[in-house]
Design an enzyme around this catalytic site. Structure first.
Site, short mmCIF file in Angstrom:
data_model
loop_
_atom_site.label_atom_id
_atom_site.label_comp_id
_atom_site.label_asym_id
_atom_site.label_seq_id
_atom_site.Cartn_x
_atom_site.Cartn_y
_atom_site.Cartn_z
N ARG A 106 0.76 -1.21 -0.11
CA ARG A 106 -0.02 0.04 0.15
C ARG A 106 0.93 1.28 -0.03
NH1 ARG A 106 -4.93 2.25 3.68
NH2 ARG A 106 -6.05 0.36 2.20
N HIS A 133 -7.44 0.68 -6.22
CA HIS A 133 -7.98 -0.08 -5.04
C HIS A 133 -8.42 -1.33 -5.38
CE1 HIS A 133 -7.57 -0.72 -0.83
NE2 HIS A 133 -8.73 0.21 -0.33
N GLN A 136 -10.25 -3.63 -2.76
CA GLN A 136 -11.52 -3.08 -2.28
C GLN A 136 -12.96 -3.38 -3.14
OE1 GLN A 136 -12.09 -1.03 0.58
NE2 GLN A 136 -14.29 -1.27 -0.01
N ASP A 229 -16.56 8.21 -1.29
CA ASP A 229 -15.23 8.07 -0.75
C ASP A 229 -15.21 9.49 0.06
OD1 ASP A 229 -12.78 7.37 -0.24
OD2 ASP A 229 -12.00 7.25 -2.18
N CYS A 270 -16.16 2.72 0.98
CA CYS A 270 -14.95 1.99 1.36
C CYS A 270 -14.54 2.08 2.82
CB CYS A 270 -14.00 2.23 0.33
SG CYS A 270 -13.51 3.98 0.33
N ARG A 315 -13.72 -7.51 2.68
CA ARG A 315 -12.46 -7.18 2.69
C ARG A 315 -11.50 -8.41 2.80
NH1 ARG A 315 -10.14 -2.50 2.27
NH2 ARG A 315 -8.83 -3.43 1.18
N1 NVA Z 1 -9.36 7.42 -1.62
C1 NVA Z 1 -9.21 7.06 -0.35
C2 NVA Z 1 -9.53 5.40 -0.21
C3 NVA Z 1 -9.11 5.09 1.31
C4 NVA Z 1 -9.67 3.42 1.41
C5 NVA Z 1 -7.62 7.28 -0.15
O1 NVA Z 1 -6.90 6.96 -0.99
O2 NVA Z 1 -7.42 7.77 0.76
N1 CP Z 2 -10.94 0.79 2.79
C1 CP Z 2 -9.92 0.57 3.07
O1 CP Z 2 -8.83 0.44 2.43
O2 CP Z 2 -9.79 0.76 4.61
P1 CP Z 2 -8.27 1.09 5.26
O3 CP Z 2 -7.48 2.43 4.75
O4 CP Z 2 -8.64 1.24 6.56
O5 CP Z 2 -7.29 -0.13 4.87
#
Ligand code: NVA
Ligand code: CP
Length: 337
Positions: A106, A133, A136, A229, A270, A315
């Site tokens: 990540r 992602h 997700q 989101d 998400c 998830r």
């Molecule tokens: N768009 C958000 C998704 C988090 C799961 C981010 O990248 O922070």
């Molecule tokens: N939805 C998601 O990716 O959550 P986290 O940022 O908690 O992993």
């Protein structure tokens, strides 16, 4: 169907049949978990979990899924490792590839997860980049299937910042699986043009309709799912909040919007979500801008149409399916046993 030794970097690399296979596998593993049937099909393997951005769901999903599959997960926090500061991604990949059977990443640009896959020689799974992602979206599609029986022919409307990882990955997933996708946002927040072109070509085969709409009331007519989101994603500068709020406030998911969509409509997110003042950032935004919620009203988030916690649970089941499909030997026989 075999995905063994493959990486999972973006849904663009997977066919509809492969995505459906992963969803079926996730459903089977979920049923086994609920029935208390062990499924340690990756016994003795080791996986590295690299998180250059924070996480609750993704990290926990990978760790629990790895343990359920009989594997040992090692969490790597960049602040406590050499990644990025003293060691390049290519060097890190070649080291980790010698010790681990698979690597989750990540972080920031998609090119980083692509480089890990290129240099490590083991399966790499994208746990979120700025662009995509994909794990997700697997969870989201499993959740839609559970609530509506199927994905094909249903309509998902994404409201908010549609330029980023979530909307892009949902658009790809919908295009592949024949689900209608609408991005509802100001024009400058629509997904990247080159990705839209790719998805339109995919949708022409699957029969999905892709739509880009600035008017929320028009966008949500007949929607099965309204998805949103956060308005500011991880890695973005705090200074963007003011403009983002000005631009995206008309795209908040409200009770009125849910009512226009109809009683069949479910709310998805998400997570994490800013729906009340129970978070540090939520409180800070309230003090600066007077907002008690951002992308979704608390009444929608907590309402009967909200399926966000089913989505969060999925998830784990879907991430387990991705790791099992790319690592396990003789998976089919093991799951059917
Ligand atoms: N768009 C958000 C998704 C988090 C799961 C981010 O990248 O922070
Ligand atoms: N939805 C998601 O990716 O959550 P986290 O940022 O908690 O992993």
């Amino acid at each position: 169907m075999t995905l063994k030794n493959g990486s999972f970097l973006t849904l663009l690399d997977y066919s509809a049949e492969e995505i459906e296979y992963l969803l079926d596998l996730a459903a089977a593993l979920k049923a086994q978990k609920k029935a208390g049937i062990p499924h340690r099909v990756c016994e003795g393997k080791n996986v590295a979990l690299i998180f250059e951005k924070t996480s609750t769901r993704t990290r926990c999903a990978f760790e629990v899924a790895a343990a359920d599959l009989g594997m040992h997960p090692v969490y790597l926090d960049p602040s406590a490792s050499q990644i990025g500061k003293k060691e390049s991604i290519a060097d890190t990949a070649r080291v980790l590839g010698r010790m681990f059977d698979g690597i989750e990443y990540r972080g920031y640009g998609q090119e980083r997860v692509e480089a890990l896959a290129k240099y490590s020689g083991v399966p790499v799974w994208n746990g979120l980049t700025n662009e995509y992602h994909p794990t997700q979206v697997l969870a989201d599609m499993l959740t839609v299937r559970e609530h509506f029986g199927s994905v094909r022919g249903k309509k998902l409307v994404f409201m908010g910042d549609a330029r980023y990882n979530m909307a892009s990955s949902l658009m790809i997933g919908c295009a592949k699986l024949g689900m209608d996708f609408t991005a509802c946002a100001p024009q400058k927040y629509f997904p990247p043009k080159d990705l839209i072109a790719k998805c339109e070509a995919i949708a022409a085969v699957s029969g999905a309709h892709l739509c880009f709409e600035t008017d929320p009331s028009a966008a949500v007519q007949g929607a099965h799912v309204i998805y949103t989101d956060v308005w500011v994603s991880m890695g973005e500068d705090e200074s963007v909040w003011k403009t983002r709020i000005n631009d995206l406030e008309p795209y908040r998911v409200t009770r009125e919007i849910m009512a226009i969509a109809g009683v069949q409509c479910r709310f998805m997110h998400c997570l994490p979500a800013f729906h009340d003042l129970e978070t540090g950032i939520g409180l800070d935004i309230y003090q600066k801008f007077g907002l008690t919620c951002m992308e979704v009203e608390n009444e929608v988030f907590e309402g009967e149409s909200s399926i966000v916690f089913d989505e969060a649970e999925n998830r784990m089941h879907t991430i387990k399916a991705v790791m099992a499909a790319t690592l396990a030997e003789g998976l089919q026989a093991a799951i059917q046993a």
